[in-house]
Design a protein around this motif. Structure first.
Motif, PDB file in Angstrom:
ATOM      1  N   THR A  92      11.808   1.119   0.372  1.00 58.29           N
ATOM      2  CA  THR A  92      10.669   2.013   0.592  1.00 58.29           C
ATOM      3  C   THR A  92       9.771   1.409   1.660  1.00 58.29           C
ATOM      4  O   THR A  92       9.772   0.198   1.857  1.00 58.29           O
ATOM      5  N   GLY A  93       9.003   2.255   2.293  1.00 60.36           N
ATOM      6  CA  GLY A  93       8.054   1.725   3.263  1.00 60.36           C
ATOM      7  C   GLY A  93       7.355   2.830   4.020  1.00 60.36           C
ATOM      8  O   GLY A  93       7.799   3.982   4.012  1.00 60.36           O
ATOM      9  N   LYS A  98       8.663   0.929  13.739  1.00 65.08           N
ATOM     10  CA  LYS A  98       9.487  -0.288  13.632  1.00 65.08           C
ATOM     11  C   LYS A  98       9.988  -0.476  12.197  1.00 65.08           C
ATOM     12  O   LYS A  98      11.167  -0.767  11.968  1.00 65.08           O
ATOM     13  N   MET A  99       9.090  -0.276  11.251  1.00 70.28           N
ATOM     14  CA  MET A  99       9.499  -0.489   9.857  1.00 70.28           C
ATOM     15  C   MET A  99      10.560   0.512   9.428  1.00 70.28           C
ATOM     16  O   MET A  99      11.459   0.193   8.659  1.00 70.28           O
ATOM     17  N   ASN A 102      13.818  -0.756  10.651  1.00 73.59           N
ATOM     18  CA  ASN A 102      14.263  -1.880   9.807  1.00 73.59           C
ATOM     19  C   ASN A 102      14.747  -1.391   8.444  1.00 73.59           C
ATOM     20  O   ASN A 102      15.728  -1.909   7.906  1.00 73.59           O
ATOM     21  N   ASP A 117       1.770   6.367  -1.209  1.00 73.37           N
ATOM     22  CA  ASP A 117       1.132   5.118  -1.647  1.00 73.37           C
ATOM     23  C   ASP A 117       1.023   4.023  -0.580  1.00 73.37           C
ATOM     24  O   ASP A 117       0.090   3.230  -0.605  1.00 73.37           O
ATOM     25  N   TYR A 151      14.425  -2.421  19.156  1.00 71.51           N
ATOM     26  CA  TYR A 151      14.897  -1.952  17.845  1.00 71.51           C
ATOM     27  C   TYR A 151      15.631  -0.634  18.035  1.00 71.51           C
ATOM     28  O   TYR A 151      15.121   0.269  18.700  1.00 71.51           O
ATOM     29  N   ARG A 163       8.604  11.014   1.124  1.00 70.13           N
ATOM     30  CA  ARG A 163       7.597  11.229   0.077  1.00 70.13           C
ATOM     31  C   ARG A 163       6.323  11.797   0.702  1.00 70.13           C
ATOM     32  O   ARG A 163       5.590  11.084   1.392  1.00 70.13           O
ATOM     33  N   LYS A 334       6.915 -16.725   2.586  1.00 65.17           N
ATOM     34  CA  LYS A 334       7.304 -17.542   3.744  1.00 65.17           C
ATOM     35  C   LYS A 334       6.789 -18.970   3.584  1.00 65.17           C
ATOM     36  O   LYS A 334       5.756 -19.198   2.972  1.00 65.17           O
ATOM     37  N   ALA A 365      10.845  -3.426  -1.913  1.00 67.64           N
ATOM     38  CA  ALA A 365       9.710  -3.282  -0.994  1.00 67.64           C
ATOM     39  C   ALA A 365       9.982  -3.886   0.369  1.00 67.64           C
ATOM     40  O   ALA A 365       9.180  -3.715   1.289  1.00 67.64           O
ATOM     41  N   HIS A 366      11.094  -4.609   0.508  1.00 63.61           N
ATOM     42  CA  HIS A 366      11.260  -5.448   1.698  1.00 63.61           C
ATOM     43  C   HIS A 366      12.763  -5.604   1.975  1.00 63.61           C
ATOM     44  O   HIS A 366      13.551  -5.716   1.022  1.00 63.61           O
ATOM     45  N   PRO A 367      13.151  -5.621   3.265  1.00 67.86           N
ATOM     46  CA  PRO A 367      14.592  -5.758   3.569  1.00 67.86           C
ATOM     47  C   PRO A 367      15.197  -7.018   2.964  1.00 67.86           C
ATOM     48  O   PRO A 367      16.392  -7.029   2.616  1.00 67.86           O
ATOM     49  N   CYS A 436      -0.275  -0.511   3.284  1.00 65.95           N
ATOM     50  CA  CYS A 436       0.487  -1.449   2.447  1.00 65.95           C
ATOM     51  C   CYS A 436       0.390  -2.830   3.064  1.00 65.95           C
ATOM     52  O   CYS A 436       0.655  -2.994   4.261  1.00 65.95           O
ATOM     53  N   PRO A 438       0.611  -7.384   2.230  1.00 61.70           N
ATOM     54  CA  PRO A 438       0.831  -8.461   1.260  1.00 61.70           C
ATOM     55  C   PRO A 438      -0.507  -9.119   0.924  1.00 61.70           C
ATOM     56  O   PRO A 438      -1.281  -9.440   1.814  1.00 61.70           O
ATOM     57  N   ASP A 445      -0.280  -1.687  -2.615  1.00 58.87           N
ATOM     58  CA  ASP A 445      -0.412  -0.364  -2.015  1.00 58.87           C
ATOM     59  C   ASP A 445      -1.420   0.433  -2.836  1.00 58.87           C
ATOM     60  O   ASP A 445      -2.101  -0.118  -3.715  1.00 58.87           O
TER      61      ASP A 445
HETATM   62  C1  LIG Z   1       3.905   1.597  -5.879  1.00 55.26           C
HETATM   63  C2  LIG Z   1       4.724   2.175  -4.811  1.00 55.26           C
HETATM   64  O1  LIG Z   1       4.520   3.258  -4.392  1.00 55.26           O
HETATM   65  S1  LIG Z   1       5.949   1.213  -4.129  1.00 55.26           S
HETATM   66  C3  LIG Z   1       6.349   2.077  -2.633  1.00 55.26           C
HETATM   67  C4  LIG Z   1       5.327   1.904  -1.603  1.00 55.26           C
HETATM   68  N1  LIG Z   1       5.283   0.548  -1.126  1.00 55.26           N
HETATM   69  C5  LIG Z   1       6.145   0.138  -0.200  1.00 55.26           C
HETATM   70  O2  LIG Z   1       6.923   0.910   0.275  1.00 55.26           O
HETATM   71  C6  LIG Z   1       6.144  -1.303   0.218  1.00 55.26           C
HETATM   72  C7  LIG Z   1       6.636  -1.455   1.622  1.00 55.26           C
HETATM   73  N2  LIG Z   1       6.577  -2.828   2.077  1.00 55.26           N
HETATM   74  C8  LIG Z   1       5.771  -3.240   3.055  1.00 55.26           C
HETATM   75  O3  LIG Z   1       4.995  -2.475   3.588  1.00 55.26           O
HETATM   76  C9  LIG Z   1       5.892  -4.653   3.497  1.00 55.26           C
HETATM   77  O4  LIG Z   1       7.040  -5.254   2.985  1.00 55.26           O
HETATM   78  C10 LIG Z   1       4.707  -5.565   3.114  1.00 55.26           C
HETATM   79  C11 LIG Z   1       3.424  -5.006   3.717  1.00 55.26           C
HETATM   80  C12 LIG Z   1       4.559  -5.666   1.633  1.00 55.26           C
HETATM   81  C13 LIG Z   1       4.972  -6.947   3.699  1.00 55.26           C
HETATM   82  O5  LIG Z   1       5.164  -6.780   5.067  1.00 55.26           O
HETATM   83  P1  LIG Z   1       5.190  -7.991   6.085  1.00 55.26           P
HETATM   84  O6  LIG Z   1       4.073  -8.920   5.780  1.00 55.26           O
HETATM   85  O7  LIG Z   1       5.265  -7.425   7.454  1.00 55.26           O
HETATM   86  O8  LIG Z   1       6.537  -8.689   5.711  1.00 55.26           O
HETATM   87  P2  LIG Z   1       7.339  -9.703   6.579  1.00 55.26           P
HETATM   88  O9  LIG Z   1       6.486 -10.392   7.592  1.00 55.26           O
HETATM   89  O10 LIG Z   1       8.073 -10.582   5.633  1.00 55.26           O
HETATM   90  O11 LIG Z   1       8.382  -8.777   7.314  1.00 55.26           O
HETATM   91  C14 LIG Z   1       9.528  -9.287   7.965  1.00 55.26           C
HETATM   92  C15 LIG Z   1      10.202  -8.142   8.677  1.00 55.26           C
HETATM   93  O12 LIG Z   1      10.607  -7.192   7.705  1.00 55.26           O
HETATM   94  C16 LIG Z   1      10.051  -5.921   8.004  1.00 55.26           C
HETATM   95  N3  LIG Z   1       9.716  -5.239   6.746  1.00 55.26           N
HETATM   96  C17 LIG Z   1       8.995  -5.691   5.702  1.00 55.26           C
HETATM   97  N4  LIG Z   1       8.955  -4.774   4.727  1.00 55.26           N
HETATM   98  C18 LIG Z   1       9.655  -3.707   5.182  1.00 55.26           C
HETATM   99  C19 LIG Z   1       9.974  -2.460   4.625  1.00 55.26           C
HETATM  100  N5  LIG Z   1       9.565  -2.111   3.401  1.00 55.26           N
HETATM  101  N6  LIG Z   1      10.717  -1.605   5.357  1.00 55.26           N
HETATM  102  C20 LIG Z   1      11.142  -1.957   6.585  1.00 55.26           C
HETATM  103  N7  LIG Z   1      10.881  -3.144   7.172  1.00 55.26           N
HETATM  104  C21 LIG Z   1      10.141  -4.003   6.467  1.00 55.26           C
HETATM  105  C22 LIG Z   1       8.823  -6.227   8.800  1.00 55.26           C
HETATM  106  O13 LIG Z   1       8.426  -5.116   9.563  1.00 55.26           O
HETATM  107  C23 LIG Z   1       9.300  -7.406   9.633  1.00 55.26           C
HETATM  108  O14 LIG Z   1      10.097  -6.902  10.685  1.00 55.26           O
HETATM  109  P3  LIG Z   1      10.333  -7.700  12.069  1.00 55.26           P
HETATM  110  O15 LIG Z   1      10.878  -9.036  11.704  1.00 55.26           O
HETATM  111  O16 LIG Z   1      11.283  -6.850  12.816  1.00 55.26           O
HETATM  112  O17 LIG Z   1       8.999  -7.810  12.727  1.00 55.26           O
END
Ligand SMILES: CC(=O)SCCNC(=O)CCNC(=O)[C@H](O)C(C)(C)COP(=O)(O)OP(=O)(O)OC[C@H]1O[C@@H](n2cnc3c(N)ncnc32)[C@H](O)[C@@H]1OP(=O)(O)O
Ligand SMILES: O=CC(=O)O
Ligand SMILES: [Mg+2]
Length: 528
Positions: A92-93, A98-99, A102, A117, A151, A163, A334, A365-367, A436, A438, A445
Motif C-alpha cells: 500500500t502507499g 515515485k512511490m 516502487n 489514510d 524509475y 482507494r 535503517k 507498508a514498505h517494499p 504518511c 515514519p 498515517d
Molecule cells: C492504516 C492504513 O491505512 S495502512 C495503508 C496506508 N499506509 C501506507 O500505505 C503506508 C505506506 N508507506 C509509506 O508511505 C512509507 O513506507 C513510509 C512513509 C512509512 C516510510 O517511507 P520512507 O521513510 O521513505 O522509507 P524508506 O526511506 O525506507 O524508503 C526506501 C525506498 O522505498 C520506497 N518506499 C517506501 N515505502 C513505500 C511504499 N509503501 N510503496 C512504494 N515505495 C515505498 C521509498 O520511496 C524509497 O524509494 P527510493 O529508494 O527509490 O527512494
C-alpha cells in the motif's frame, strides 16, 4: 485555465498537466455522479450522527435483527476476476509517482493506490494521483528523481486497486449546482471515467478499496454507484470490483450484509485494524466503562481484535470471498541491524498469524516487507492462489466478543507523551501535504494518528483515564506535556515549518468538548 460547463465550477487550478484529467467530458460525468448520489450520501452521513446519539445514550451494537435472512441465506459473491485471485502480498502507499512505481515493481501481487489514510487530499495530490493512476494503468508511469535516478515500470507489475476517500470527506475544489462534491465520488469518478474502458480492453478492470463504512446501507450506495458507472460507460455489469475495509466497529456487525450488498461487485473484505481501533474509541467515547490502555498494547491478539479478525475470515470464506489481512505498522529500521531484525520478526509474526488463521493475503507498508509476507503465505498456500476454501466453523464470535474491550490498563506517562508526540508530528506532516511518515520507526498515517489523538480526548474525559502512577489524565496535564513534546520535536528539526500550527490544532482537537469526527476534517479546512 478555466472550464465553464452548466452547473460546474472548478475552484482548483487546471494546469496544462491537469487538463487531460479535468476534461469537459470528465467533469460532466462527475456532475452526473454527484446529482445521482449526493442526496443519499448526505442522508447516510445524517444516519451516522443519529446512530452516534443512540450509542451515546447507551445503545449496545448487535447483529441486525432485520437482516437475519441474509446471514442465514445461502449465497456467495460473484466469481473473482483472474487478477484478483492471488493477493497474497498487497503493498500500500500514497499515489505519489515515485512511490507508485516502487510499489508496482515491488514483487507484491497487488498494490493499493491510496487516496485516503496515507494521502493528504490537497488538490495537487488528488489530481496528480489521477494522472499517475492513468499512466500506471497504461504502463507509462516513469519518473526521474532530482538526483537523476530513473524509475520505470517492470514488465510484470502488481494489480492496482485504488482507494478513494471515505464518504465523509469532500472535494472543495469542485462545485456542482452550487454544492461541493464528495471526495469519494470525485476520486472514483475520475478513475473509472478515464480508465474503465481501457482496462476492459486489456482484459482486466478497475478495482477499488472502500474505506471507513459504518453500515451495509453505505455499501449499498457504493454498489449503486458502481452499477451506475458501468451503465454510463457501457461496461458489463459487475466488472468493477470493490474490497471493503472493515475498519469500524459498527461495520463488524454487518460483514455478511456488506458482502451481500456488493455481491456482484465484491472482492472481499479487509481488516483495517488501525481505523477499527479508532472507531471503537470514537463510538464509545462517552461510555464510562470504556477505556483502552496505551496504544502500543492494542494489538491484533487482544480479545476484541482477535474476535473481529477471526469473524472477518469466517464471514468471507463462507461467501467465497477473499479475506485480506491488514497492516503491521512496523517498517524497516535503517542503521541499526539488531533493531531492524527485531522489527522484521514482528512483521513476520504478524503475517504468519494472519496466514495461519486463514487470510488470503495481507498488507505491507514498505517494499522491504514484501518478501516476508510472501514467505508467510507461500508456506500456507503452496501452489494454490488463495485459501478461500478454508472454512472456519470452529470460530464462534458473539456480539459481546466484539465489544470485549481489553486491556484497559496500563495507561502510562510514556503512552500519553507518545500519543502527543505522534499526533503532533503526523498533523505537521499532513498539513504540509505528506499523508504518511515514519515516526519512532513506525508507519504513521491518518488512521494510526487518529488513535493517538482520540485516546487522549477519551482519557481526559473517562473516569478510567488514570495513569499507572495514579495521576488522572486531564486537560492540565496534557497542556503541560504538549509544549514539552513539541520542544523535543523542534530539536530534531523535523516538520519545522508546520509544527507549531500542528500543535495548536492538536490542542484544539484534544480539548474541544465536542469530539471531532475525523482529524482530516479540520485539517482539510487548513488546506488551500
Ligand atoms: C492504516 C492504513 O491505512 S495502512 C495503508 C496506508 N499506509 C501506507 O500505505 C503506508 C505506506 N508507506 C509509506 O508511505 C512509507 O513506507 C513510509 C512513509 C512509512 C516510510 O517511507 P520512507 O521513510 O521513505 O522509507 P524508506 O526511506 O525506507 O524508503 C526506501 C525506498 O522505498 C520506497 N518506499 C517506501 N515505502 C513505500 C511504499 N509503501 N510503496 C512504494 N515505495 C515505498 C521509498 O520511496 C524509497 O524509494 P527510493 O529508494 O527509490 O527512494
Ligand atoms: O486502512 C487501514 C486501517 O488499518 O485503518
Ligand atoms: Mg483505514
Amino acid at each position: 485555465m478555466t472550464i465553464t460547463l452548466a452547473g460546474i465550477r472548478v475552484l482548483g487550478h487546471i494546469s496544462p498537466a491537469f487538463a487531460p484529467i479535468l476534461t469537459p467530458d470528465a467533469l460532466a460525468f462527475l456532475a452526473e455522479l454527484h446529482r445521482s448520489f449526493e442526496p443519499r450520501r448526505r442522508e447516510l452521513m445524517v444516519a451516522r450522527t443519529e446512530r452516534q446519539a443512540r450509542l451515546d445514550a447507551g445503545e449496545v451494537p448487535d447483529f441486525l435483527a432485520d437482516t437475519q435472512h441474509i446471514r442465514d441465506g445461502n449465497w456467495s459473491i460473484a466469481p473473482l476476476p483472474a487478477d484478483l485471485l492471488d493477493r497474497r502480498t498487497e503493498i500500500t502507499g500514497p499515489v505519489e509517482r515515485k512511490m507508485m512505481i516502487n510499489a508496482l515493481n515491488s514483487g507484491a501481487k497487488s498494490f493499493m493506490a491510496d487516496f485516503e489514510d496515507s494521502n493528504t487530499p490537497t488538490w495537487e495530490n488528488q489530481v496528480e494521483g489521477q494522472i499517475n493512476v492513468k499512466d500506471a494503468y497504461r504502463k507509462e508511469l516513469s519518473y526521474r528523481s532530482p538526483e537523476g535516478k530513473e524509475y520505470k515500470l517492470n514488465p510484470e507489475i502488481a494489480t492496482l486497486i485504488l482507494r478513494p476517500r471515505g464518504w465523509h470527506l469532500m472535494e472543495k475544489h469542485l462545485e456542482v449546482d452550487g454544492e461541493i462534491m464528495a471526495g469519494s465520488l470525485f476520486d472514483f469518478g475520475l478513475a473509472v471515467f478515464h480508465n474503465l474502458k481501457y482496462r476492459l480492453s486489456q482484459g482486466t478492470s478497475c478495482y477499488f478499496y472502500l474505506p471507513k463504512m459504518e453500515s451495509h446501507l453505505e455499501a449499498r450506495l457504493w454498489n449503486d454507484v458502481f452499477t451506475w458507472a458501468e451503465a454510463e460507460l457501457a461496461a458489463p455489469h459487475g466488472c468493477i470490483k470493490g474490497t471493503v475495509l472493515i475498519e469500524t466497529i459498527l461495520a463488524a456487525f454487518e460483514m455478511d450484509e456488506i458482502l451481500y450488498e456488493l455481491r456482484e461487485h465484491s472482492a472481499g473484505l479487509n481488516a483495517g485494524r488501525w481505523d477499527y481501533i479508532f472507531s471503537c474509541i470514537k463510538k464509545f467515547r462517552v461510555n464510562t466503562d470504556f477505556c483502552l490502555a496505551n496504544r502500543s498494547l492494542i494489538t491484533m491478539t487482544v480479545p476484541f481484535m482477535r474476535a473481529y479478525s477471526l469473524l472477518l475470515i469466517k464471514t468471507c470464506h463462507h461467501r467465497n470471498a477473499p479475506a485480506m489481512g491488514g497492516m503491521s505498522a512496523v517498517i524497516p529500521i535503517k542503521n541499526d541491524e539488531a533493531a531492524n531484525e527485531k522489527a522484521m520478526q514482528q512483521v513476520r509474526a504478524d503475517k504468519e498469524r494472519d496466514a495461519n488463521d486463514g487470510y488470503d493475503g495481507g498488507w505491507v507498508a514498505h517494499p522491504g516487507l514484501v518478501a516476508i509476507a510472501q514467505a508467510a503465505w507461500d508456506a500456507v498456500l503452496g501452489s494454490k492462489p488463495n485459501q478461500i476454501s478454508k472454512q472456519r466453523p470452529d470460530v464462534h464470535v458473539a456480539g459481546s466478543d466484539l465489544l470485549d474491550f481489553q486491556p484497559s490498563a496500563p495507561i502510562t506517562e510514556a503512552g500519553l507523551r507518545g500519543n502527543i508526540s505522534v499526533g503532533v508530528q503526523y498533523l505537521a506532516a499532513w498539513i504540509s501535504g505528506l499523508g504518511c511518515v515514519p515516526i519512532h520507526n513506525l508507519m504513521e498515517d491518518a488512521a494510526t494518528a487518529e488513535i493517538s489523538r482520540s485516546q487522549i480526548w477519551q482519557w481526559i474525559r473517562s473516569p478510567k483515564g488514570v495513569l499507572d502512577d495514579g495521576r488522572k489524565v486531564s486537560t492540565a496535564l496534557f497542556r503541560q506535556w504538549l509544549p514539552e513534546e513539541v520542544a523535543k520535536i523542534h530539536t530534531t528539526g523535523r516538520f519545522a515549518s508546520t509544527l507549531d500550527e500542528a500543535a495548536q490544532m492538536f490542542d484544539e482537537l484534544t480539548t474541544s468538548e465536542d469530539f471531532v469526527e475525523f482529524l482530516t476534517l479540520p485539517g482539510y479546512e487548513r488546506l488551500k
